[in-house]
Design a protein around this motif. Structure first.
Motif, PDB file in Angstrom:
ATOM      1  N   LYS B  68      14.239  -1.332  31.546  1.00 45.08           N
ATOM      2  CA  LYS B  68      15.636  -1.605  31.136  1.00 45.08           C
ATOM      3  C   LYS B  68      15.779  -1.381  29.630  1.00 45.08           C
ATOM      4  N   TYR B  69      14.784  -1.847  28.894  1.00 40.49           N
ATOM      5  CA  TYR B  69      14.822  -1.733  27.433  1.00 40.49           C
ATOM      6  C   TYR B  69      14.850  -0.259  27.022  1.00 40.49           C
ATOM      7  N   LYS B  70      14.010   0.519  27.712  1.00 41.63           N
ATOM      8  CA  LYS B  70      13.946   1.953  27.376  1.00 41.63           C
ATOM      9  C   LYS B  70      15.250   2.661  27.735  1.00 41.63           C
ATOM     10  N   ALA B  71      15.919   2.122  28.768  1.00 42.83           N
ATOM     11  CA  ALA B  71      17.201   2.723  29.175  1.00 42.83           C
ATOM     12  C   ALA B  71      18.347   2.245  28.277  1.00 42.83           C
ATOM     13  N   GLY B  72      18.031   1.386  27.320  1.00 41.33           N
ATOM     14  CA  GLY B  72      19.036   0.925  26.363  1.00 41.33           C
ATOM     15  C   GLY B  72      19.715  -0.373  26.745  1.00 41.33           C
ATOM     16  N   ASP B  73      19.310  -0.965  27.867  1.00 44.63           N
ATOM     17  CA  ASP B  73      19.921  -2.213  28.316  1.00 44.63           C
ATOM     18  C   ASP B  73      19.098  -3.409  27.807  1.00 44.63           C
ATOM     19  N   VAL B  74      19.295  -3.739  26.553  1.00 42.28           N
ATOM     20  CA  VAL B  74      18.492  -4.808  25.935  1.00 42.28           C
ATOM     21  C   VAL B  74      18.810  -6.160  26.576  1.00 42.28           C
ATOM     22  N   LYS B  75      20.084  -6.367  26.867  1.00 45.41           N
ATOM     23  CA  LYS B  75      20.490  -7.647  27.453  1.00 45.41           C
ATOM     24  C   LYS B  75      19.824  -7.845  28.822  1.00 45.41           C
ATOM     25  N   GLY B  76      19.874  -6.776  29.643  1.00 45.92           N
ATOM     26  CA  GLY B  76      19.249  -6.828  30.970  1.00 45.92           C
ATOM     27  C   GLY B  76      17.741  -7.028  30.851  1.00 45.92           C
ATOM     28  N   ALA B  77      17.144  -6.346  29.874  1.00 41.72           N
ATOM     29  CA  ALA B  77      15.697  -6.450  29.659  1.00 41.72           C
ATOM     30  C   ALA B  77      15.321  -7.890  29.306  1.00 41.72           C
ATOM     31  N   LEU B  78      16.129  -8.496  28.449  1.00 45.82           N
ATOM     32  CA  LEU B  78      15.833  -9.878  28.024  1.00 45.82           C
ATOM     33  C   LEU B  78      15.860 -10.860  29.190  1.00 45.82           C
ATOM     34  N   LYS B  79      16.752 -10.604  30.151  1.00 41.14           N
ATOM     35  CA  LYS B  79      16.820 -11.489  31.326  1.00 41.14           C
ATOM     36  C   LYS B  79      15.500 -11.469  32.094  1.00 41.14           C
ATOM     37  N   TRP B  80      14.938 -10.253  32.264  1.00 39.80           N
ATOM     38  CA  TRP B  80      13.663 -10.133  32.996  1.00 39.80           C
ATOM     39  C   TRP B  80      12.515 -10.767  32.227  1.00 39.80           C
ATOM     40  N   VAL B  81      12.542 -10.615  30.909  1.00 37.19           N
ATOM     41  CA  VAL B  81      11.480 -11.203  30.089  1.00 37.19           C
ATOM     42  C   VAL B  81      11.535 -12.724  30.213  1.00 37.19           C
ATOM     43  N   GLU B  82      12.758 -13.252  30.195  1.00 39.16           N
ATOM     44  CA  GLU B  82      12.935 -14.703  30.306  1.00 39.16           C
ATOM     45  C   GLU B  82      12.398 -15.212  31.650  1.00 39.16           C
ATOM     46  N   LYS B  83      12.665 -14.411  32.702  1.00 44.99           N
ATOM     47  CA  LYS B  83      12.197 -14.774  34.041  1.00 44.99           C
ATOM     48  C   LYS B  83      10.658 -14.816  34.068  1.00 44.99           C
ATOM     49  N   ALA B  84      10.059 -13.809  33.444  1.00 40.16           N
ATOM     50  CA  ALA B  84       8.588 -13.746  33.386  1.00 40.16           C
ATOM     51  C   ALA B  84       8.030 -14.956  32.644  1.00 40.16           C
ATOM     52  N   LYS B  85       8.683 -15.297  31.538  1.00 35.65           N
ATOM     53  CA  LYS B  85       8.212 -16.423  30.717  1.00 35.65           C
ATOM     54  C   LYS B  85       8.337 -17.738  31.504  1.00 35.65           C
ATOM     55  N   THR B  86       9.446 -17.882  32.206  1.00 34.76           N
ATOM     56  CA  THR B  86       9.655 -19.108  32.998  1.00 34.76           C
ATOM     57  C   THR B  86       8.556 -19.250  34.038  1.00 34.76           C
ATOM     58  N   GLN B  87       8.232 -18.152  34.722  1.00 30.97           N
ATOM     59  CA  GLN B  87       7.191 -18.217  35.763  1.00 30.97           C
ATOM     60  C   GLN B  87       5.825 -18.548  35.153  1.00 30.97           C
ATOM     61  N   ALA B  88       5.579 -18.012  33.980  1.00 30.55           N
ATOM     62  CA  ALA B  88       4.293 -18.289  33.323  1.00 30.55           C
ATOM     63  C   ALA B  88       4.193 -19.773  32.970  1.00 30.55           C
ATOM     64  N   ILE B  89       5.297 -20.340  32.497  1.00 28.61           N
ATOM     65  CA  ILE B  89       5.301 -21.773  32.143  1.00 28.61           C
ATOM     66  C   ILE B  89       5.156 -22.626  33.410  1.00 28.61           C
ATOM     67  N   LEU B  90       5.827 -22.198  34.482  1.00 29.44           N
ATOM     68  CA  LEU B  90       5.716 -22.946  35.743  1.00 29.44           C
ATOM     69  C   LEU B  90       4.279 -22.902  36.283  1.00 29.44           C
ATOM     70  N   GLY B  91       3.618 -21.779  36.100  1.00 29.64           N
ATOM     71  CA  GLY B  91       2.210 -21.659  36.507  1.00 29.64           C
ATOM     72  C   GLY B  91       1.330 -22.646  35.756  1.00 29.64           C
ATOM     73  N   GLN B  92       1.626 -22.805  34.453  1.00 30.20           N
ATOM     74  CA  GLN B  92       0.854 -23.766  33.641  1.00 30.20           C
ATOM     75  C   GLN B  92       1.092 -25.201  34.123  1.00 30.20           C
ATOM     76  N   ARG B  93       2.349 -25.483  34.482  1.00 32.66           N
ATOM     77  CA  ARG B  93       2.667 -26.826  34.987  1.00 32.66           C
ATOM     78  C   ARG B  93       1.950 -27.074  36.308  1.00 32.66           C
ATOM     79  N   GLN B  94       1.909 -26.013  37.122  1.00 33.60           N
ATOM     80  CA  GLN B  94       1.223 -26.111  38.418  1.00 33.60           C
ATOM     81  C   GLN B  94      -0.261 -26.450  38.193  1.00 33.60           C
ATOM     82  N   ALA B  95      -0.853 -25.806  37.205  1.00 34.33           N
ATOM     83  CA  ALA B  95      -2.264 -26.063  36.894  1.00 34.33           C
ATOM     84  C   ALA B  95      -2.479 -27.538  36.568  1.00 34.33           C
ATOM     85  N   LYS B  96      -1.540 -28.120  35.794  1.00 34.77           N
ATOM     86  CA  LYS B  96      -1.649 -29.548  35.454  1.00 34.77           C
ATOM     87  C   LYS B  96      -1.506 -30.405  36.703  1.00 34.77           C
ATOM     88  N   ASP B  97      -0.510 -30.067  37.520  1.00 36.13           N
ATOM     89  CA  ASP B  97      -0.252 -30.856  38.738  1.00 36.13           C
ATOM     90  C   ASP B  97      -1.432 -30.821  39.706  1.00 36.13           C
TER      91      ASP B  97
END
Lengths: 287, 105
Positions: B68-97
């Motif tokens: 998306k970023y390469k296609a010039g859609d920075v806003k769309g790209a940021l949404k996917w990055v945020e999704k990836a970051k959220t999942q990574a944080i949830l994985g860390q929480r899962q590890a604690k649980d």
């Protein structure tokens, strides 16, 4: 003097026997008993060895289908290729057998095992891979193909041999590896928040879409397996137990671990130990 | 007088433009912000991986974001990055649980 000699000889013999046959950790034995008793209570009509048939032991109709397929197994030619590869000498003239001890049919049940020197769990597939490298052969894939064929051959000739994984009593490192494998098995992971135990301890016999979930007890007795699903995809249908672990992880949307590394090796160590006392049933078909 | 009029007009035009701009407009949807977001998401992914609880699709989300970023859609790209970051944080929480996961029988 004769008496003294006899005492010393007896003591030496007893000592060496103790070294040869390490005693199972009492903690691990308690785990095995609890694990197997759970399944025996839940499925009172199944004998211990019936569990090696997995979902086919839980449905007469499925068992008939399984028996029909196993009359002319679709993987026979690949297993034969595995035998040929096992016996074929390397460029240096040695064969795979040179890397292992004992008769060929006993090799399958020697693994997974604890290596106190390296402080790591050794698996059959891992040792086959190491053997190739040690003898100057090129590396091969770690989940399917040639490695799975060779392993399938060793599993087939080991039919009837009894699984007996030992976590030596008093070896803290071995117990730590076992516990790491145990945690890997019971910890929920991935986006679906499911553990191996959720499917294979809590829900065996229940359906998940078109498939019946197998019990964790006895799963290890027939690997590598030839799966219809794997035959449809890229590959020849064969896969090792660690390939299956990776598949399970993907299904719960967790990132699979690398094969033949500590995480899956420890899991295999725990998973196999839980089936101690079951017979190897030879390579089999699975859906 | 002309100068004052011109300046007033320019100021009015600019403020009107800002007023009519969508409220969703993020002044920070810049390539720099994207790069920083990817860096942060990858750091969280690495942490989740080190704990053994990385989720399957994080890598895919970051790849989609890059496309998306390469296609010039920075806003769309940021949404996917945020999704990836959220999942990574949830994985860390899962590890604690799941720190004390074990059998229930």
């Amino acid at each position: 003097m004769k008496k003294l000699l006899t005492i010393f000889t007896t003591a030496a013999l007893l000592g060496s026997t103790m070294v040869m046959a390490a005693q199972q950790s009492s903690v691990v034995q308690a785990d095995i008993d609890a694990f197997q008793n759970y399944f025996k209570k839940r499925f009172p009509n199944l004998s211990l060895n019936d569990f090696s048939k997995g979902p086919y032991a839980m449905s007469e109709d499925k068992k008939l289908q399984f028996d029909a397929i196993m009359e002319f197994p679709p993987f026979e030619d690949l297993r034969d290729k595995g035998e040929a590869l096992w016996k074929k000498p390397f460029k240096n003239g040695k064969t795979y057998s040179s890397c292992f001890s004992g008769a060929d049919k006993t090799i399958r049940t020697q693994f997974p095992r604890w290596n106190a020197k390296t402080g790591k769990v050794e698996t059959l597939e891992g040792e086959i891979l190491k053997c190739r490298v040690k003898n100057g052969e090129r590396k091969i894939g770690s989940g399917k193909g040639k490695l799975a064929w060779i392993s399938a051959y060793l599993t087939t000739i080991a039919k009837g041999q009894v699984i007996n994984v030992i976590v030596p009593e008093g070896d803290e490192k071995a117990l730590a590896a076992y516990n790491a494998g145990k945690k890997e098995f019971y910890a929920k992971r991935g986006q679906l928040n499911l553990s191996c135990a959720n499917c294979h301890i809590d829900s065996p016999g229940q359906r998940i879409r078109g498939n019946t979930l197998s019990p964790a007890l006895g799963q290890i007795t027939h690997f590598p397996v030839w799966r219809g699903k794997w035959a449809k995809k890229k590959g020849d249908g064969f896969g090792t137990i660690q390939r299956r672990y990776g598949g399970c992880n993907k299904q719960v949307r967790a990132k699979p671990r690398k094969r033949q590394r500590d995480a899956y090796n420890n899991l295999e160590f725990f998973h196999t130990a839980m089936s101690n006392g079951l017979e190897i049933s030879g390579t089999e078909y699975r859906e | 007088m002309k100068k004052v009029l011109f300046t007033t007009l320019v100021v009015f035009a600019l403020s009107a433009q800002a007023e009519f701009m969508s409220k969703e407009h993020n002044w920070n949807n810049t390539p720099d912000q994207y790069k920083a977001a990817v860096k942060a998401a990858k750091a969280e992914q690495k942490l989740a991986r080190s704990l053994g609880f990385e989720w399957r699709d994080i890598g895919k989300f970051l790849k989609t974001a890059n496309k998306k970023y390469k296609a010039g859609d920075v806003k769309g790209a940021l949404k996917w990055v945020e999704k990836a970051k959220t999942q990574a944080i949830l994985g860390q929480r899962q590890a604690k649980d799941q720190a004390n996961a074990g059998p229930r029988f």
